[in-house]
Design an enzyme around this catalytic site. Structure first.
Site, PDB file in Angstrom:
ATOM      1  N   ILE A   1       1.348  14.873  -9.906  1.00 22.49           N
ATOM      2  CA  ILE A   1       1.228  14.236 -11.225  1.00 22.49           C
ATOM      3  C   ILE A   1       0.487  15.184 -12.168  1.00 22.49           C
ATOM      4  O   ILE A   1      -0.638  15.596 -11.881  1.00 22.49           O
ATOM      5  CB  ILE A   1       0.466  12.906 -11.140  1.00 22.49           C
ATOM      6  CG1 ILE A   1       1.156  11.951 -10.162  1.00 22.49           C
ATOM      7  CG2 ILE A   1       0.357  12.261 -12.507  1.00 22.49           C
ATOM      8  CD1 ILE A   1       0.365  10.697  -9.875  1.00 22.49           C
TER       9      ILE A   1
ATOM     10  N   GLY B   1       1.129  14.316  -0.130  1.00 16.03           N
ATOM     11  CA  GLY B   1       2.279  14.846   0.585  1.00 16.03           C
ATOM     12  C   GLY B   1       2.415  16.335   0.377  1.00 16.03           C
ATOM     13  O   GLY B   1       1.969  16.887  -0.640  1.00 16.03           O
TER      14      GLY B   1
ATOM     15  N   VAL C   1      -6.184  16.419  -7.445  1.00  8.62           N
ATOM     16  CA  VAL C   1      -6.142  14.996  -7.798  1.00  8.62           C
ATOM     17  C   VAL C   1      -4.702  14.585  -8.092  1.00  8.62           C
ATOM     18  O   VAL C   1      -4.032  15.198  -8.915  1.00  8.62           O
ATOM     19  CB  VAL C   1      -7.018  14.683  -9.034  1.00  8.62           C
ATOM     20  CG1 VAL C   1      -6.949  13.196  -9.361  1.00  8.62           C
ATOM     21  CG2 VAL C   1      -8.455  15.113  -8.812  1.00  8.62           C
TER      22      VAL C   1
ATOM     23  N   LYS D   1     -12.251  12.501  -6.228  1.00  6.31           N
ATOM     24  CA  LYS D   1     -11.303  12.630  -7.338  1.00  6.31           C
ATOM     25  C   LYS D   1     -11.888  12.046  -8.625  1.00  6.31           C
ATOM     26  O   LYS D   1     -11.665  12.584  -9.720  1.00  6.31           O
ATOM     27  CB  LYS D   1      -9.996  11.942  -6.979  1.00  6.31           C
ATOM     28  CG  LYS D   1      -9.281  12.614  -5.805  1.00  6.31           C
ATOM     29  CD  LYS D   1      -8.114  11.785  -5.303  1.00  6.31           C
ATOM     30  CE  LYS D   1      -7.425  12.463  -4.125  1.00  6.31           C
ATOM     31  NZ  LYS D   1      -6.350  11.619  -3.554  1.00  6.31           N
TER      32      LYS D   1
ATOM     33  N   GLY E   1      -4.658  28.980   4.604  1.00  7.44           N
ATOM     34  CA  GLY E   1      -4.186  27.733   5.176  1.00  7.44           C
ATOM     35  C   GLY E   1      -2.676  27.660   5.166  1.00  7.44           C
ATOM     36  O   GLY E   1      -2.033  27.992   4.163  1.00  7.44           O
TER      37      GLY E   1
END
Length: 441
Positions: free
Chosen positions: A138, A309, A134, A207, A11
């Protein structure tokens, strides 16, 4: 320096292109951290002729033969950022069984059939890392997977979908309705042309399954997650939440506790809920994500940041690539899947929740008594009642009144049964809205 660690990238869309850029821009630092350089062995794409701008990569590395790329003997690590269930599942199982390490951001596949991937990793002896699946960049899954292994996690509550959080934050800030806020999110690029996966809660449910699996050492799939979206949340709901000192968020909630028989079990759900403005998650606005973890020894922990993002997700992918590459050079693999607890998943009806119920009722004596009696019959205790003139009611009658009831904690099944019977009462013109209330006393 040892020989290069060779990467196969599946990808090259929004995330894949950022992965390539980071590999190029940070090549020296990454090599120093790993102890060997990283090299792209090939990039599998759907269309070879697509314009990818000034991507810093040799065009000859592109191929449409993903499976052939995976099977190459010189490939050490497979990075998958294609998404979807098939053909990604077949590719990753093939790679893992062959002993290659896999880094994936594919939340849908992990929630649908993570067991197949973990079993293949155990069979082949490679690593399976998925931090990017997920909450973007973060650092969340690794703390659950490693840092908190010496503790007992009891509850995970999170905002894990940026699109819905932007919509609900806009509704709270401006008083806009759902359709208007969704239109703004689409114009700003926060919502896809088809926002179904986000606004109906499918993305958050996937998630939630991953978080629950890691937190409670139990295999939890998407089918185990109770899911509700935000399409029914109205401007009136948001205004009512404000009047209570609350805001509305789409929450994923995973908790462990005793089920109806006294056995330890897990509950996993995704739905919109009112939370007090004093709750740490209430201040999470825009398209940000945040997850609130509660553990017996560590207490309360909160993880916050951009949850989506290209660049944030690529950052998480590269963090995993560094980890699995170090392992390969050292001849070791990370701890395998931890699913020893194998706890049953409680049905939604057993979940303990509070409700905010807005009724349009006939404005005459005895109505409140009749409604309260309905709650009492289902052993649901009422915390507060607010009554006032109707805004017009479903039929615009002047003899209507608005009745807003907030309950104490009770089993969700009892609350749902109460609402069903309220809809059948002659004195109830309509049940205007039903929302759960979380995070309060």
């Amino acid at each position: 320096m040892k020989r290069p660690v060779r990467l196969a990238l599946l990808g090259c869309g929004t995330v894949g292109t950022e992965v390539v850029r980071l590999l190029h821009d940070q090549s020296a630092d990454l090599a120093a951290r790993i102890g060997a350089p990283l090299e792209i062995a090939g990039i599998a794409v759907r269309r070879l002729g697509r314009d990818r701008g000034d991507l810093p990569v040799d065009p000859s590395l592109f191929t449409t033969d993903a499976l052939g790329l995976i099977k190459r003997d010189d490939v050490d690590v497979v990075i998958e950022v294609v998404g979807g269930i098939e053909p990604a599942r077949g590719w990753l199982v093939e790679a893992l069984r062959a002993g290659k390490s896999v880094v994936t951001a594919n939340k849908a596949l992990l929630a649908e059939d993570g067991a197949a991937l973990h079993d293949a990793a155990a069979e082949g002896g490679g690593d399976l890392y998925y931090e990017a699946s997920v909450a973007g960049a973060i650092p969340l899954l690794r703390p659950l997977r490693e840092s908190l292994h010496g503790d007992r996690v009891t509850r995970v509550t999170g905002i894990v979908n940026g699109t819905t959080n932007f919509i609900l934050s806009a509704m709270h800030a401006t008083g806009a309705g759902f359709a208007e806020a969704l239109e703004e999110a689409t114009e700003l690029g926060y919502a896809e042309a088809d926002p179904t996966a986000d606004v109906e809660g499918f993305d958050a449910a996937a998630k939630a399954a991953i978080l629950a699996s890691l937190a409670f050492h139990t295999r939890v799939g998407a089918a185990d997650v109770h899911r509700e979206g935000i399409t029914e949340v109205t401007a009136a709901d948001v205004a009512s939440a404000k009047a209570m000192g609350c805001t509305i968020k789409l929450l994923c909630i995973a908790a462990r506790g005793a089920d109806a028989t006294g056995r330890e079990a897990v509950s996993v759900r995704v739905h919109p809920a009112m939370i007090p403005l004093t709750h740490p998650l209430a201040s999470v606005g825009d398209a940000f994500n945040a997850v609130f973890v509660e553990a017996e020894a560590a207490g309360q922990l909160m993880f916050y940041g951009r949850g989506a993002g290209g660049a944030p997700t690529a950052s998480a992918v590269l963090g995993d690539v560094v980890a699995v590459s170090r392992n390969r050079l050292a001849g070791v693999r990370s701890a395998s899947e931890s699913a020893y607890a194998d706890l049953p998943v409680r049905p939604m009806g057993e979940a303990l929740t509070r409700y905010h119920i807005s009724l349009d009722v006939t404005d005459r004596p005895g109505v409140l008594e009749a409604v309260a009696g309905m709650f009492a019959r289902h052993d649901v205790s009422i915390a507060t009642v607010r009554q006032g003139p109707s805004g017009g009611g479903a039929a615009g009658r002047g003899d209507d009144a608005d009745l807003v009831i907030v309950t104490h904690v009770a089993p969700d099944a009892a609350l749902a049964a109460t609402v069903r019977e309220l809809r059948g009462l002659d004195i109830v013109r309509s049940v205007a809205s039903v929302l759960r209330v979380e995070g309060g006393p």
